[in-house]
Design a protein around this motif. Structure first.
Motif, PDB file in Angstrom:
ATOM      1  N   GLU A   1       0.784  -1.460   0.120  1.00 53.08           N
ATOM      2  CA  GLU A   1      -0.059  -0.106  -0.089  1.00 53.08           C
ATOM      3  C   GLU A   1       0.514   1.262  -0.041  1.00 53.08           C
ATOM      4  O   GLU A   1       0.491   2.227  -0.374  1.00 53.08           O
ATOM      5  CB  GLU A   1      -0.930   0.051   1.169  1.00 53.08           C
ATOM      6  CG  GLU A   1      -1.854  -1.070   1.124  1.00 53.08           C
ATOM      7  CD  GLU A   1      -2.458  -1.498   2.548  1.00 53.08           C
ATOM      8  OE1 GLU A   1      -3.824  -1.793   2.685  1.00 53.08           O
ATOM      9  OE2 GLU A   1      -1.599  -1.767   3.499  1.00 53.08           O
ATOM     10  N   ILE A   2       2.217   1.131   0.377  1.00 54.70           N
ATOM     11  CA  ILE A   2       2.972   2.324   0.414  1.00 54.70           C
ATOM     12  C   ILE A   2       3.747   2.374  -1.012  1.00 54.70           C
ATOM     13  O   ILE A   2       4.244   1.404  -1.516  1.00 54.70           O
ATOM     14  CB  ILE A   2       4.044   1.982   1.405  1.00 54.70           C
ATOM     15  CG1 ILE A   2       3.477   1.918   2.910  1.00 54.70           C
ATOM     16  CG2 ILE A   2       5.375   3.528   1.315  1.00 54.70           C
ATOM     17  CD1 ILE A   2       2.884   2.811   3.258  1.00 54.70           C
ATOM     18  N   ASN A   3       3.464   3.302  -1.755  1.00 55.72           N
ATOM     19  CA  ASN A   3       4.011   3.299  -3.096  1.00 55.72           C
ATOM     20  C   ASN A   3       5.432   3.180  -3.356  1.00 55.72           C
ATOM     21  O   ASN A   3       6.138   3.691  -2.568  1.00 55.72           O
ATOM     22  CB  ASN A   3       2.958   4.234  -3.988  1.00 55.72           C
ATOM     23  CG  ASN A   3       3.780   5.601  -3.951  1.00 55.72           C
ATOM     24  OD1 ASN A   3       4.607   5.978  -3.402  1.00 55.72           O
ATOM     25  ND2 ASN A   3       3.039   6.674  -4.346  1.00 55.72           N
ATOM     26  N   GLN A   4       5.759   2.857  -4.390  1.00 55.76           N
ATOM     27  CA  GLN A   4       7.085   2.731  -4.640  1.00 55.76           C
ATOM     28  C   GLN A   4       8.202   4.119  -4.484  1.00 55.76           C
ATOM     29  O   GLN A   4       9.025   4.055  -3.995  1.00 55.76           O
ATOM     30  CB  GLN A   4       7.344   2.657  -6.176  1.00 55.76           C
ATOM     31  CG  GLN A   4       8.919   2.151  -6.444  1.00 55.76           C
ATOM     32  CD  GLN A   4       9.509   0.987  -5.801  1.00 55.76           C
ATOM     33  OE1 GLN A   4       8.920   0.199  -5.667  1.00 55.76           O
ATOM     34  NE2 GLN A   4      10.884   1.137  -5.572  1.00 55.76           N
TER      35      GLN A   4
ATOM     36  N   THR B   1      -1.740   4.140   6.902  1.00 59.61           N
ATOM     37  CA  THR B   1      -2.218   5.138   5.572  1.00 59.61           C
ATOM     38  C   THR B   1      -3.474   5.267   5.874  1.00 59.61           C
ATOM     39  O   THR B   1      -4.063   6.331   5.208  1.00 59.61           O
ATOM     40  CB  THR B   1      -2.039   4.412   4.268  1.00 59.61           C
ATOM     41  OG1 THR B   1      -2.799   2.879   4.258  1.00 59.61           O
ATOM     42  CG2 THR B   1      -0.570   4.107   4.079  1.00 59.61           C
ATOM     43  N   SER B   2      -4.479   4.691   6.602  1.00 61.26           N
ATOM     44  CA  SER B   2      -5.976   4.751   7.066  1.00 61.26           C
ATOM     45  C   SER B   2      -6.122   5.620   8.227  1.00 61.26           C
ATOM     46  O   SER B   2      -5.130   5.711   8.896  1.00 61.26           O
ATOM     47  CB  SER B   2      -6.531   3.344   7.010  1.00 61.26           C
ATOM     48  OG  SER B   2      -6.080   2.701   8.432  1.00 61.26           O
ATOM     49  N   MET B   3      -7.519   6.036   8.068  1.00 62.92           N
ATOM     50  CA  MET B   3      -7.737   6.985   9.595  1.00 62.92           C
ATOM     51  C   MET B   3      -8.420   5.829  10.386  1.00 62.92           C
ATOM     52  O   MET B   3      -8.148   6.188  11.737  1.00 62.92           O
ATOM     53  CB  MET B   3      -8.817   8.017   9.085  1.00 62.92           C
ATOM     54  CG  MET B   3      -8.070   9.053   8.280  1.00 62.92           C
ATOM     55  SD  MET B   3      -9.188  10.043   7.452  1.00 62.92           S
ATOM     56  CE  MET B   3     -10.221  10.766   8.518  1.00 62.92           C
ATOM     57  N   GLY B   4      -8.892   4.967   9.968  1.00 65.30           N
ATOM     58  CA  GLY B   4      -9.716   3.737  10.768  1.00 65.30           C
ATOM     59  C   GLY B   4      -8.581   2.947  11.180  1.00 65.30           C
ATOM     60  O   GLY B   4      -7.470   2.531  10.606  1.00 65.30           O
ATOM     61  N   VAL B   5      -8.764   2.283  12.549  1.00 59.78           N
ATOM     62  CA  VAL B   5      -7.847   1.476  13.178  1.00 59.78           C
ATOM     63  C   VAL B   5      -8.514   0.217  13.552  1.00 59.78           C
ATOM     64  O   VAL B   5      -7.745  -0.776  14.295  1.00 59.78           O
ATOM     65  CB  VAL B   5      -6.956   2.211  14.220  1.00 59.78           C
ATOM     66  CG1 VAL B   5      -6.373   3.426  14.056  1.00 59.78           C
ATOM     67  CG2 VAL B   5      -8.147   2.386  15.487  1.00 59.78           C
ATOM     68  N   ASP B   6      -9.632   0.003  13.208  1.00 62.23           N
ATOM     69  CA  ASP B   6     -10.567  -0.902  13.699  1.00 62.23           C
ATOM     70  C   ASP B   6      -9.931  -2.549  13.524  1.00 62.23           C
ATOM     71  O   ASP B   6     -10.354  -3.712  13.983  1.00 62.23           O
ATOM     72  CB  ASP B   6     -12.140  -0.979  13.410  1.00 62.23           C
ATOM     73  CG  ASP B   6     -12.118  -0.565  11.935  1.00 62.23           C
ATOM     74  OD1 ASP B   6     -12.392  -1.357  11.234  1.00 62.23           O
ATOM     75  OD2 ASP B   6     -11.824   0.511  11.475  1.00 62.23           O
TER      76      ASP B   6
END
Ligand SMILES: NC(=O)C1=CN([C@@H]2O[C@H](COP(=O)(O)OP(=O)(O)OC[C@H]3O[C@@H](n4cnc5c(N)ncnc54)[C@H](O)[C@@H]3O)[C@@H](O)[C@H]2O)C=CC1
Ligand SMILES: O=C(O)C(=O)COP(=O)(O)O
Length: 310
Positions: free
Chosen positions: A9-12, A63-68
């Motif tokens: 998900e972390i781009n190159q 990278t997300s706001m949600g942590v669930d």
């Protein structure tokens, strides 16, 4: 050297920038030992990790706001710091909330269906206006504020449900558990912007829906599990809930057999309200800042309370 585990998900470009900061990086999808990982970076893909194998793990940057989707209890127990991407998607989702309120108010799906069938038909009832309508936001955080600020221009009544009665702009009224029932009787729209936690799981259930105003419309841009989906389907079928815009679902992807797909008054998007036109710099700002701070042993930003879940 500090070792960082990254997901795809972390781009190159940013994988290289992280190396430039002096970190040794390892791509999760390529395997390798997890014993000596100090930091983990990514989004939803991180849920595939068995965190107990990361014996040296100190922090996780999302990278997300949600942590669930992460083992928050385990992080609390082990003192692993969790930082999210707080506020990053507020602008795109703020607009999405406005767009959804307008779609629901202006019966957009009806017109799209008629256009596709090349039919010149008008709905039985007028489209009306948002002006004077009551919009109750569940949660008054970054998404709610971004949506509500934009809605001020439409002349709606803005209500915000939260735990503390402390006033908060731009909400004209703050609603707590004490006066939620009264607010539900008045609200024309419910907009869900709560994190998924033990407390918010199935908050929008049969009991709560029974207290809502007939004809209420619901927007969910937060997490699917906040709504008891089966109850929502029943309330949509009966017409008590007159419409819904759903970006998130109890189970994603949404089952192709779900009745929600075919309901006239329901709009479905595939957990995409946050997506940008590739504004990567903003999306990586918090992570890059936290990587710099981590190196210097400085306090991190947007640290999540893993006990509370947001
Ligand atoms: N659809 C999508 O693509 C996206 C969904 N999200 C979801 O939206 C959620 C909210 O995002 P933000 O607004 O940035 O979060 P935030 O942390 O800024 O705000 C959440 C608000 O909910 C309140 N809250 C938490 N538990 C509560 C409870 N039991 N009762 C009443 N209020 C409660 C908090 O006090 C806070 O005001 C995220 O946790 C994430 O799950 C976030 C980004 C993108
Ligand atoms: O930031 C969030 O919480 C989101 O829902 C965005 O989507 P993601 O979880 O990154 O797939």
């Amino acid at each position: 050297m500090t070792k960082v585990l990254l997901t795809r998900e972390i781009n190159q470009t940013y994988r290289e920038k992280i190396k430039d900061l002096g970190y040794q990086v390892q791509l999760m999808e390529e395997g390798g030992s997890l014993e000596d990982i100090d930091l983990a970076l990514g989004g939803l893909a991180l849920r595939k990790l068995d965190f107990s194998q990361l014996k040296k793990l100190q922090a996780v940057f999302l990278t997300s706001m949600g942590v669930d989707y992460l083992p928050l209890d385990y992080f609390s127990k082990k003192g692993i710091i969790l930082a999210n991407n707080q506020g990053v998607y507020a602008e795109t989702i703020g607009e999405f909330i406005v767009f959804n309120l307008l779609q629901l108010q202006k019966a957009n799906r009806f017109f799209i269906q008629k256009q596709e069938a090349h039919l010149w038909e008008k709905p039985k009832t007028g489209l009306g206006t948002l002006k004077g309508k009551t919009v109750l936001f569940f949660g008054t955080g970054s998404l709610a504020q971004a949506g509500a600020r934009r809605l001020e221009a439409f002349g709606v009544q803005l209500l915000g449900y939260r735990k503390s009665p402390k006033p908060q702009a731009p909400f004209q009224e703050i609603v707590t558990d004490q006066n939620l029932d009264q607010a539900l009787k008045r609200a024309d729209f419910l907009v869900l912007t709560l994190p998924k936690t033990k407390e918010t799981y199935h908050l929008i259930n049969r009991d709560l829906l029974a207290k809502t105003k007939p004809g209420v419309k619901i927007i969910n841009v937060a997490r699917g599990d906040i709504i008891q989906e089966e109850a929502l389907v029943d309330y949509l079928e009966s017409g008590h809930v007159a419409g819904a815009c759903l970006d998130v679902f109890e189970k994603e992807p949404l089952d192709p057999a779900s009745p929600l797909w075919d309901m006239d008054q329901v709009y479905i998007t595939p957990h995409h309200s946050y997506s940008s036109e590739g504004d990567r710099e903003i999306e990586y700002k918090t992570i890059m800042e936290n990587l710099k701070r981590f190196k210097k042993n400085q306090p991190l930003i947007h640290v999540v309370d893993t006990d509370k879940g947001y």
